[in-house]
Enzyme design. Structure first.
Site, short mmCIF file in Angstrom:
data_model
loop_
_atom_site.label_atom_id
_atom_site.label_comp_id
_atom_site.label_asym_id
_atom_site.label_seq_id
_atom_site.Cartn_x
_atom_site.Cartn_y
_atom_site.Cartn_z
N CYS A 1 -46.62 96.30 87.13
CA CYS A 1 -47.79 96.76 87.94
C CYS A 1 -48.82 96.17 87.28
CB CYS A 1 -47.71 98.37 88.07
SG CYS A 1 -48.15 99.05 86.56
N CYS B 1 -57.51 103.88 85.17
CA CYS B 1 -59.02 103.14 85.23
C CYS B 1 -58.50 101.70 85.30
CB CYS B 1 -59.34 103.45 83.77
SG CYS B 1 -60.13 104.81 83.49
#
Lengths: 79, 355
Positions: free
Chosen positions: B316, B188
């Site tokens: 990330c 998500c």
């Protein structure tokens, strides 16, 4: 034989669209998988995804007929 | 009607429900794993409907980016443990039930011990490692698992591992997705998610839990429901009635060493850190904090570019792919000193904002 393949989840991104026609020489799930993985190596990298034919889970041996609805469904992790 | 049943009168009036079903809910023990987008709505309805013992497991803290879909939390609670805030609010919502908080991360060492006390488990996790772990633990313990997962506009719901009359079990997660390379599938935080989808899928999961406990309706077992919030289409894919995939043991979960944003900021000028961004090109272009750039899909073929004599810190968007990168790095070079930036660029940008 040309079949229409529906894409879900990340497979939409991999194909770049949510459905596309695929030309199949051999009408089976195994042949479809092989063809798609050659054309889209990222599909193979996912490691596992489900193919459903007419809304039923389809194993590698399952034949595919002209008007079948074929869906490629990847795992989804979000919560 | 007993006074303690009054708040449930509208569900007791349902055809096929009645007081006996309410008693079953009161006697039931349900474990919700993950107090996020799926866990919040699921837990709220399970508390409201009167599940007698409701446990919530989550080891994460509330972040600003959670608030659009994790509807138990407010901006004032950012940084607090999700499970503690959730449990307090759920208890206010229904003081008649017992609510338990499990704040440690479920891993291969504690999973069987935690899950064994519950009648049904709800999977509201946000990563594949925990999903497989919870699935395998449920199969080994013979517990039904109500699965839900979301990505962008699409959700999946299923009930795994239900007992059939002949002693077999209905399919579970590994019957459908035997294995997955988690690095290949965005979550998500990376791919985005429409908040209402979390509510829809979480409610569907709570719905299956209620049906299972009360014995009403037809449970979504041997099938997987797919829902698309963009065109409001749902489809049910049949999987079969019997599981064909054996689970004999729980796979060992790996603890990934983490570095927090604040720890990293203190170390930033240390020359002994090899910083590696494992996001995709377009994410890198949008915003980055420097270091080498090797998208995770290419990591295996480009490991040689990483200076493993230094401390290697992967980052990330959310910390999920960088955690996968650490695991890959350790597999490639067991001597590597590799870490994942906890919370990724999301946590980084939030830390700048809070400051």
């Amino acid at each position: 034989m040309t079949i229409e393949v529906l894409a879900f989840g990340i497979v939409k991104d991999i194909f770049g669209r949510s459905s596309m026609p695929v030309e199949l020489d051999e009408p089976s799930v195994a042949a479809l998988k092989k063809l798609l993985e050659q054309k889209y190596p990222r599909l193979k990298q996912i490691a596992s995804y489900m193919i459903a034919v007419n809304n039923e889970y389809a194993g590698a041996e399952q034949p595919i007929n002209m008007h079948d609805e074929v869906a490629i469904i990847p795992p989804v992790s979000g919560g | 009607m007993n006074a303690d049943l009054l708040r449930y009168s509208c569900q007791i009036n349902l055809p096929g429900f009645e007081e006996a079903a309410q008693r079953k809910l009161q006697n039931a023990k349900v474990l919700v794993i993950g107090a996020g987008g799926l866990g919040c709505p699921a837990a709220q309805y399970l508390a409201a409907t009167g599940v007698g013992t409701l446990a919530i497991a989550d080891d994460d803290a509330i972040s600003i980016g959670n608030l659009h879909r994790q509807i138990l939390y407010t901006p004032n609670e950012v940084g607090q443990k999700k499970v503690l805030v959730a449990v307090e609010k759920l208890q206010q919502q229904n003081p008649q039930i017992k609510i338990l908080a499990i704040s440690s991360r479920i891993n291969s060492d504690n999973a069987l011990d935690i899950l064994k006390d519950f009648d049904v488990i709800l999977d509201g996790t946000d990563n594949f490692e925990t999903r497989y772990l919870v699935n395998d633990a449920c199969v080994l313990l013979g517990k039904p698992l109500v699965y839900g997962a979301i990505y962008q506009y699409e959700g999946q719901v299923a009930v795994w591992n239900l007992a059939n009359a002949d002693g077999t079990r209905t399919p579970h997660y590994r019957d459908v997705f035997s294995d997955v390379d988690a690095a290949q599938i965005p979550n998500c935080a990376e791919g985005g998610v429409i908040p209402t989808l979390a509510g829809i899928i979480g409610c569907m999961q709570a719905n299956e839990v209620i049906k299972y406990i009360t014995g009403t309706g037809e449970i979504l077992a041997g099938k997987i429901l797919m829902f698309d919030a963009q065109n409001m289409q749902s489809r049910i894919v049949k999987i079969g009635s019997v599981s064909k995939t054996k689970v004999t043991a729980i796979a060992k979960t790996q603890t990934v060493p983490l570095v927090s944003v604040n720890e990293f900021k203190a170390l930033m000028n240390d020359n002994n850190i090899e910083l590696v961004d494992v996001r995709m090109d377009e994410e890198r272009l949008r915003f980055n904090i420097g270091g080498k750039h090797i998208p995770i899909a290419l990591l295996e073929e480009r490991f040689h570019e990483i200076d493993a004599t230094k401390k290697v810190l992967f980052y990330c968007a959310s910390g999920k792919r960088s955690a996968e990168a650490v695991k890959k790095m350790m597999k490639y070079n067991s001597n590597a000193d590799a870490y994942s930036l906890d919370g990724g660029m999301k946590a980084w940008q939030e830390s700048e904002y809070v400051k």
